[in-house]
Design an enzyme around this catalytic site. Sequence first.
Site, PDB file in Angstrom:
ATOM      1  N   LYS A   1      41.781 -34.178  48.135  1.00 17.76           N
ATOM      2  CA  LYS A   1      41.094 -35.076  47.212  1.00 17.76           C
ATOM      3  C   LYS A   1      41.809 -35.031  45.869  1.00 17.76           C
ATOM      4  O   LYS A   1      41.939 -33.967  45.262  1.00 17.76           O
ATOM      5  CB  LYS A   1      39.633 -34.651  47.059  1.00 17.76           C
ATOM      6  CG  LYS A   1      38.864 -35.502  46.068  1.00 17.76           C
ATOM      7  CD  LYS A   1      37.387 -35.197  46.086  1.00 17.76           C
ATOM      8  CE  LYS A   1      36.657 -36.021  45.045  1.00 17.76           C
ATOM      9  NZ  LYS A   1      35.222 -35.752  45.046  1.00 17.76           N
TER      10      LYS A   1
ATOM     11  N   ARG B   1      31.261 -43.194  39.836  1.00 19.91           N
ATOM     12  CA  ARG B   1      30.573 -42.379  38.820  1.00 19.91           C
ATOM     13  C   ARG B   1      29.546 -43.230  38.073  1.00 19.91           C
ATOM     14  O   ARG B   1      28.517 -42.717  37.639  1.00 19.91           O
ATOM     15  CB  ARG B   1      31.583 -41.718  37.881  1.00 19.91           C
ATOM     16  CG  ARG B   1      32.435 -40.675  38.629  1.00 19.91           C
ATOM     17  CD  ARG B   1      33.473 -39.993  37.748  1.00 19.91           C
ATOM     18  NE  ARG B   1      34.428 -39.232  38.567  1.00 19.91           N
ATOM     19  CZ  ARG B   1      35.621 -38.830  38.139  1.00 19.91           C
ATOM     20  NH1 ARG B   1      36.007 -39.100  36.903  1.00 19.91           N
ATOM     21  NH2 ARG B   1      36.427 -38.157  38.938  1.00 19.91           N
TER      22      ARG B   1
ATOM     23  N   LYS C   1      38.824 -33.918  35.929  1.00 22.39           N
ATOM     24  CA  LYS C   1      38.651 -32.987  37.052  1.00 22.39           C
ATOM     25  C   LYS C   1      39.985 -32.401  37.533  1.00 22.39           C
ATOM     26  O   LYS C   1      40.114 -31.961  38.667  1.00 22.39           O
ATOM     27  CB  LYS C   1      37.918 -33.715  38.196  1.00 22.39           C
ATOM     28  CG  LYS C   1      36.520 -34.203  37.799  1.00 22.39           C
ATOM     29  CD  LYS C   1      35.688 -34.650  38.991  1.00 22.39           C
ATOM     30  CE  LYS C   1      34.266 -35.008  38.558  1.00 22.39           C
ATOM     31  NZ  LYS C   1      33.390 -35.342  39.715  1.00 22.39           N
TER      32      LYS C   1
ATOM     33  N   GLU D   1      46.505 -27.771  51.554  1.00 26.86           N
ATOM     34  CA  GLU D   1      45.038 -27.842  51.464  1.00 26.86           C
ATOM     35  C   GLU D   1      44.411 -28.041  52.845  1.00 26.86           C
ATOM     36  O   GLU D   1      43.436 -27.380  53.206  1.00 26.86           O
ATOM     37  CB  GLU D   1      44.602 -29.009  50.558  1.00 26.86           C
ATOM     38  CG  GLU D   1      44.719 -28.752  49.065  1.00 26.86           C
ATOM     39  CD  GLU D   1      43.607 -27.845  48.533  1.00 26.86           C
ATOM     40  OE1 GLU D   1      42.750 -27.394  49.319  1.00 26.86           O
ATOM     41  OE2 GLU D   1      43.608 -27.576  47.316  1.00 26.86           O
TER      42      GLU D   1
ATOM     43  N   LYS E   1      41.624 -38.671  50.162  1.00 25.22           N
ATOM     44  CA  LYS E   1      40.891 -39.514  49.234  1.00 25.22           C
ATOM     45  C   LYS E   1      41.595 -39.559  47.896  1.00 25.22           C
ATOM     46  O   LYS E   1      41.990 -38.499  47.421  1.00 25.22           O
ATOM     47  CB  LYS E   1      39.484 -38.918  49.080  1.00 25.22           C
ATOM     48  CG  LYS E   1      38.583 -39.632  48.140  1.00 25.22           C
ATOM     49  CD  LYS E   1      37.300 -38.887  48.018  1.00 25.22           C
ATOM     50  CE  LYS E   1      36.487 -39.596  46.969  1.00 25.22           C
ATOM     51  NZ  LYS E   1      35.416 -38.801  46.480  1.00 25.22           N
TER      52      LYS E   1
ATOM     53  N   SER F   1      35.523 -46.284  45.567  1.00 26.29           N
ATOM     54  CA  SER F   1      34.852 -47.310  44.778  1.00 26.29           C
ATOM     55  C   SER F   1      35.828 -48.217  44.019  1.00 26.29           C
ATOM     56  O   SER F   1      35.633 -49.431  43.963  1.00 26.29           O
ATOM     57  CB  SER F   1      33.883 -46.645  43.809  1.00 26.29           C
ATOM     58  OG  SER F   1      34.559 -45.683  43.017  1.00 26.29           O
TER      59      SER F   1
ATOM     60  N   TYR G   1      32.727 -48.853  51.602  1.00 24.41           N
ATOM     61  CA  TYR G   1      31.577 -49.649  51.169  1.00 24.41           C
ATOM     62  C   TYR G   1      31.576 -50.999  51.869  1.00 24.41           C
ATOM     63  O   TYR G   1      30.604 -51.734  51.815  1.00 24.41           O
ATOM     64  CB  TYR G   1      31.615 -49.829  49.640  1.00 24.41           C
ATOM     65  CG  TYR G   1      31.647 -48.493  48.932  1.00 24.41           C
ATOM     66  CD1 TYR G   1      30.486 -47.741  48.798  1.00 24.41           C
ATOM     67  CD2 TYR G   1      32.847 -47.951  48.463  1.00 24.41           C
ATOM     68  CE1 TYR G   1      30.511 -46.486  48.199  1.00 24.41           C
ATOM     69  CE2 TYR G   1      32.884 -46.696  47.870  1.00 24.41           C
ATOM     70  CZ  TYR G   1      31.712 -45.974  47.742  1.00 24.41           C
ATOM     71  OH  TYR G   1      31.749 -44.727  47.171  1.00 24.41           O
TER      72      TYR G   1
HETATM   73  C1  PBG Z   1      31.693 -36.284  44.059  1.00 27.01           C
HETATM   74  C2  PBG Z   1      32.366 -37.469  44.693  1.00 27.01           C
HETATM   75  C3  PBG Z   1      33.150 -38.456  44.074  1.00 27.01           C
HETATM   76  C4  PBG Z   1      33.422 -39.406  45.056  1.00 27.01           C
HETATM   77  C5  PBG Z   1      32.841 -38.963  46.245  1.00 27.01           C
HETATM   78  N1  PBG Z   1      32.200 -37.766  46.000  1.00 27.01           N
HETATM   79  C6  PBG Z   1      33.571 -38.638  42.669  1.00 27.01           C
HETATM   80  C7  PBG Z   1      34.322 -37.599  41.976  1.00 27.01           C
HETATM   81  O1  PBG Z   1      34.818 -36.631  42.565  1.00 27.01           O
HETATM   82  O2  PBG Z   1      34.414 -37.710  40.754  1.00 27.01           O
HETATM   83  C8  PBG Z   1      34.183 -40.688  44.837  1.00 27.01           C
HETATM   84  C9  PBG Z   1      33.853 -41.798  45.766  1.00 27.01           C
HETATM   85  C10 PBG Z   1      34.280 -43.154  45.309  1.00 27.01           C
HETATM   86  O3  PBG Z   1      34.926 -43.343  44.260  1.00 27.01           O
HETATM   87  O4  PBG Z   1      33.950 -44.104  46.030  1.00 27.01           O
HETATM   88  N2  PBG Z   1      32.374 -35.120  44.013  1.00 27.01           N
END
Ligand code: PBG
Length: 360
Positions: A228, A238, A251, A267, A282, A308, A347
């Site tokens: 990720k 968010r 992050k 990982e 991701k 998203s 989505y």
């Molecule tokens: C939470 C999480 C996130 C997403 C899925 N789980 C956001 C992040 O890590 O800040 C992102 C999913 C998306 O953007 O559709 N840890």
Amino acid sequence: MVFARFNAIFKVVSNLTRKLNIVASNGQYGLGAYPSTRLRRNRGDDFSRRMVAENKLSADDFIWPVFVCEGKNRREPINSMPGVERISVDLIATAAADAKSLGIPAMALFPNTDPAKKTPDAAEALNPDNLVCRASKALKDAHPDMGILCDVALDPYNSDGHDGIVRDGVIINDETVEILCRQAIVQAAAGCNIIGPSDMMDGRIGAIRKALDEESFADVRIMSYAAKYASAYYGPFRDAVGANSALKGDKKTYQMDYANSDEALHEVALDLAEGADMVMVKPGMPYLDIVRRVKDTFRVPTFAYQVSGEYAMLKAAANNGWLDNDKVVLESLTAFKRAGADGILTYLAVEAAKLIQDQP
Ligand code: PBG
């Protein structure tokens, strides 16, 4: 004399190139060369295009992420994700019925937690009656055969907006992992079938696996958000879960640097060794190279998250008439399959499943 010599050299060189050509087109792949081979023949008709298609998208490939909110009979639009709504728990069963009728095997539930319930210790994550647990129970009661995935991470509950506990500006790894284990158990007890650790703390997969096993949740699966990346494509998500306003800083100390690729394999290797049943990459489309490397290297169930921001880009262009929505939806999702993904969190799941169903 000079001419003869030149001629001889020319012959050797041209023979060599011809041989090399044959090796390139014949030897390695066993293919012929133009004009006996014309790749346009198979492309010439719909029937033969379908016969030779290497990948086929199906509703079985989709996991549908759904945002849940408090209230009754409530639907809240999300500005940065046109067409996606947060829905209250009482509407989950109907949403799931739609997904099920289209053949979608699983849904991922994400809570929009009341900001008043967010604290520095993210205690709400461990409340067996929190929003995501209530949603999970409602979904399981109504549709026991629908797969449920829940994120394990503290960001929906943390007043700092981070996936882990923050102390003096530092995200504390091992203490967070202990809380994540308890969060996973609470979610498993609420009917969640697949725990999705999305927090990127070190060592959490092994710890969560052990915790689940000890609480007799040995059959609950783990889909690790293994690779990720710290990505700006999560912005609209968010907004959807209300974490943007809470998040202090970025992050980057736990999510991966998008410059890296070998590190993703490292990982994934660790998470598999610790007991992950499935791994995820991701974001999705900008990271298809990682999906391919993971699939080729490990040959395990590999998922990708069309996040998203990818959804927002596609819809923004489609809503402006700049892209053909339906065509780009199917093309973008098929690209994941071609890259080696076994499934896609998207989505677009319901929309795409309908398009697939309507295809001749
Ligand atoms: C939470 C999480 C996130 C997403 C899925 N789980 C956001 C992040 O890590 O800040 C992102 C999913 C998306 O953007 O559709 N840890």
